[in-house]
Design an enzyme around this catalytic site. Structure first.
Site, PDB file in Angstrom:
ATOM      1  N   HIS A 124      12.877  -2.936   1.689  1.00 24.31           N
ATOM      2  CA  HIS A 124      12.319  -1.648   2.102  1.00 24.31           C
ATOM      3  C   HIS A 124      13.201  -0.530   1.598  1.00 24.31           C
ATOM      4  CE1 HIS A 124       9.281  -3.447   4.591  1.00 24.31           C
ATOM      5  NE2 HIS A 124      10.201  -4.310   4.994  1.00 24.31           N
ATOM      6  N   ASN A 140       8.026  -5.689  -1.074  1.00 24.33           N
ATOM      7  CA  ASN A 140       7.970  -4.566  -0.154  1.00 24.33           C
ATOM      8  C   ASN A 140       6.503  -4.442   0.230  1.00 24.33           C
ATOM      9  OD1 ASN A 140       7.907  -2.227   1.294  1.00 24.33           O
ATOM     10  ND2 ASN A 140       8.980  -0.978  -0.234  1.00 24.33           N
ATOM     11  N   ARG A 195      13.849   4.253  12.163  1.00 26.80           N
ATOM     12  CA  ARG A 195      12.559   4.942  12.189  1.00 26.80           C
ATOM     13  C   ARG A 195      11.785   4.591  13.470  1.00 26.80           C
ATOM     14  NH1 ARG A 195       9.589   4.723   6.624  1.00 26.80           N
ATOM     15  NH2 ARG A 195       8.570   6.501   7.630  1.00 26.80           N
ATOM     16  N   ALA A 220       3.297  -0.819   4.766  1.00 26.43           N
ATOM     17  CA  ALA A 220       2.862  -0.867   6.170  1.00 26.43           C
ATOM     18  C   ALA A 220       2.322  -2.247   6.565  1.00 26.43           C
ATOM     19  CB  ALA A 220       1.807   0.206   6.414  1.00 26.43           C
ATOM     20  N   TYR A 245      10.907   9.248   1.039  1.00 28.05           N
ATOM     21  CA  TYR A 245      10.964   8.085   0.134  1.00 28.05           C
ATOM     22  C   TYR A 245      11.652   8.359  -1.200  1.00 28.05           C
ATOM     23  CZ  TYR A 245       7.854   5.993   3.551  1.00 28.05           C
ATOM     24  OH  TYR A 245       7.335   5.499   4.724  1.00 28.05           O
ATOM     25  N   ARG A 264       4.721  12.146  -3.628  1.00 24.69           N
ATOM     26  CA  ARG A 264       4.480  12.733  -2.304  1.00 24.69           C
ATOM     27  C   ARG A 264       5.656  12.370  -1.382  1.00 24.69           C
ATOM     28  NH1 ARG A 264       0.333  14.061  -4.561  1.00 24.69           N
ATOM     29  NH2 ARG A 264      -1.856  13.639  -4.078  1.00 24.69           N
ATOM     30  N   GLU A 293      12.553  -9.832   1.453  1.00 30.97           N
ATOM     31  CA  GLU A 293      11.821  -8.644   1.900  1.00 30.97           C
ATOM     32  C   GLU A 293      12.686  -7.409   1.657  1.00 30.97           C
ATOM     33  OE1 GLU A 293      10.914  -8.788   6.079  1.00 30.97           O
ATOM     34  OE2 GLU A 293      10.175  -6.718   6.103  1.00 30.97           O
ATOM     35  N   PRO A 325       0.801  -1.235   0.000  1.00 30.67           N
ATOM     36  CA  PRO A 325       0.000   0.000   0.000  1.00 30.67           C
ATOM     37  C   PRO A 325       0.831   1.282   0.000  1.00 30.67           C
ATOM     38  CG  PRO A 325      -0.111  -1.105   2.137  1.00 30.67           C
ATOM     39  CD  PRO A 325       0.542  -2.059   1.175  1.00 30.67           C
ATOM     40  N   ASN A 326       0.305   2.241  -0.732  1.00 37.16           N
ATOM     41  CA  ASN A 326       0.840   3.605  -0.832  1.00 37.16           C
ATOM     42  C   ASN A 326       2.108   3.730  -1.670  1.00 37.16           C
ATOM     43  OD1 ASN A 326      -1.185   4.923   0.769  1.00 37.16           O
ATOM     44  ND2 ASN A 326      -0.289   3.933   2.551  1.00 37.16           N
TER      45      ASN A 326
HETATM   46  O1  CA2 Z   1      10.622   1.825   3.608  1.00 38.05           O
HETATM   47  C1  CA2 Z   1       9.765   1.158   3.034  1.00 38.05           C
HETATM   48  O2  CA2 Z   1       9.913   0.673   1.919  1.00 38.05           O
HETATM   49  C2  CA2 Z   1       8.407   0.946   3.728  1.00 38.05           C
HETATM   50  O3  CA2 Z   1       7.942  -0.368   3.392  1.00 38.05           O
HETATM   51  C3  CA2 Z   1       7.479   2.000   3.176  1.00 38.05           C
HETATM   52  C4  CA2 Z   1       6.105   1.973   3.847  1.00 38.05           C
HETATM   53  C5  CA2 Z   1       6.234   2.024   5.372  1.00 38.05           C
HETATM   54  O4  CA2 Z   1       4.959   1.894   5.968  1.00 38.05           O
HETATM   55  C6  CA2 Z   1       7.155   0.926   5.873  1.00 38.05           C
HETATM   56  O5  CA2 Z   1       7.273   1.062   7.275  1.00 38.05           O
HETATM   57  C7  CA2 Z   1       8.514   1.040   5.241  1.00 38.05           C
HETATM   58  C8  CA2 Z   1       5.256   3.168   3.409  1.00 38.05           C
HETATM   59  C9  CA2 Z   1       5.136   3.345   1.937  1.00 38.05           C
HETATM   60  C10 CA2 Z   1       4.457   4.661   1.710  1.00 38.05           C
HETATM   61  O6  CA2 Z   1       4.976   5.233   0.534  1.00 38.05           O
HETATM   62  C11 CA2 Z   1       4.683   6.532   0.325  1.00 38.05           C
HETATM   63  C12 CA2 Z   1       5.343   7.130  -0.732  1.00 38.05           C
HETATM   64  C13 CA2 Z   1       5.121   8.442  -0.992  1.00 38.05           C
HETATM   65  C14 CA2 Z   1       4.232   9.173  -0.235  1.00 38.05           C
HETATM   66  C15 CA2 Z   1       3.567   8.583   0.810  1.00 38.05           C
HETATM   67  C16 CA2 Z   1       3.790   7.247   1.082  1.00 38.05           C
END
Ligand code: CA2
Length: 147
Positions: A99, A73, A106, A76, A22, A17, A97, A9-10
């Site tokens: 990230h 990946n 974090r 969340a 990221y 964003r 896995e 997700p996301n």
């Molecule tokens: O660091 C990573 O790859 C994560 O899997 C990214 C997840 C986070 O919940 C994990 O703890 C670590 C979040 C991805 C959200 O991606 C976004 C990208 C741009 C704007 C908002 C969110």
């Protein structure tokens, strides 16, 4: 050799964003880089992103027979989803896995992964490069299986 690359997700918001967390690379650019790396490694990678746990689970369930391993990946869901962990363990394919961010730098709630205990390993903190490293690690592992 075919590898399934899953994004949770996301991750479709990448590059659009919160670039300070990221980075500015988009998911489409990551997918293109992963496919290029797969070609270099002599295999093929298919990439799939979903914001829905069930769709990710469906892709995992459909993987055996089509794919020899999974790079994931889970976003969340990494920290919440027993269902993805059970699905990955259930299909029995090797999993790496990955990230973008270093989970351990974090918030404490990101330090636990449901997926890590059933994965070959985890790569965290190298931005989009984590995917390339994860793919290389998985292909290296699969190559060792064939000897
Ligand atoms: O660091 C990573 O790859 C994560 O899997 C990214 C997840 C986070 O919940 C994990 O703890 C670590 C979040 C991805 C959200 O991606 C976004 C990208 C741009 C704007 C908002 C969110």
């Amino acid at each position: 050799m075919n590898i399934l690359v899953l994004h949770g997700p996301n991750l479709n918001l990448l590059g659009l964003r919160e670039p300070e967390i990221y980075g500015s690379t988009t998911l489409a650019e990551i997918d293109a880089m992963v496919k290029k790396e797969a070609e270099f490694l002599g295999c093929q990678a298919d990439c799939f992103q979903s914001n829905h746990e069930g769709y990710l689970l469906d892709a995992i369930h459909a993987a055996p027979g089509q794919y020899q391993g999974i790079v994931i990946n889970a976003g969340a869901y990494t920290h919440t989803s027993l269902a993805l962990r059970d699905g990955l363990a259930g299909v029995g394919l090797p999993v790496v896995e990955v990230h973008l961010s270093n989970l351990y730098k974090r918030e404490a709630f990101r330090h636990h992964s449901y997926i890590a205990p059933i994965a070959l390993g985890q790569i965290s903190g190298f931005g989009s490069e984590s995917y390339r490293l994860g793919l290389r690690a998985l292909v290296h592992h699969l190559g060792r299986d064939n000897h």
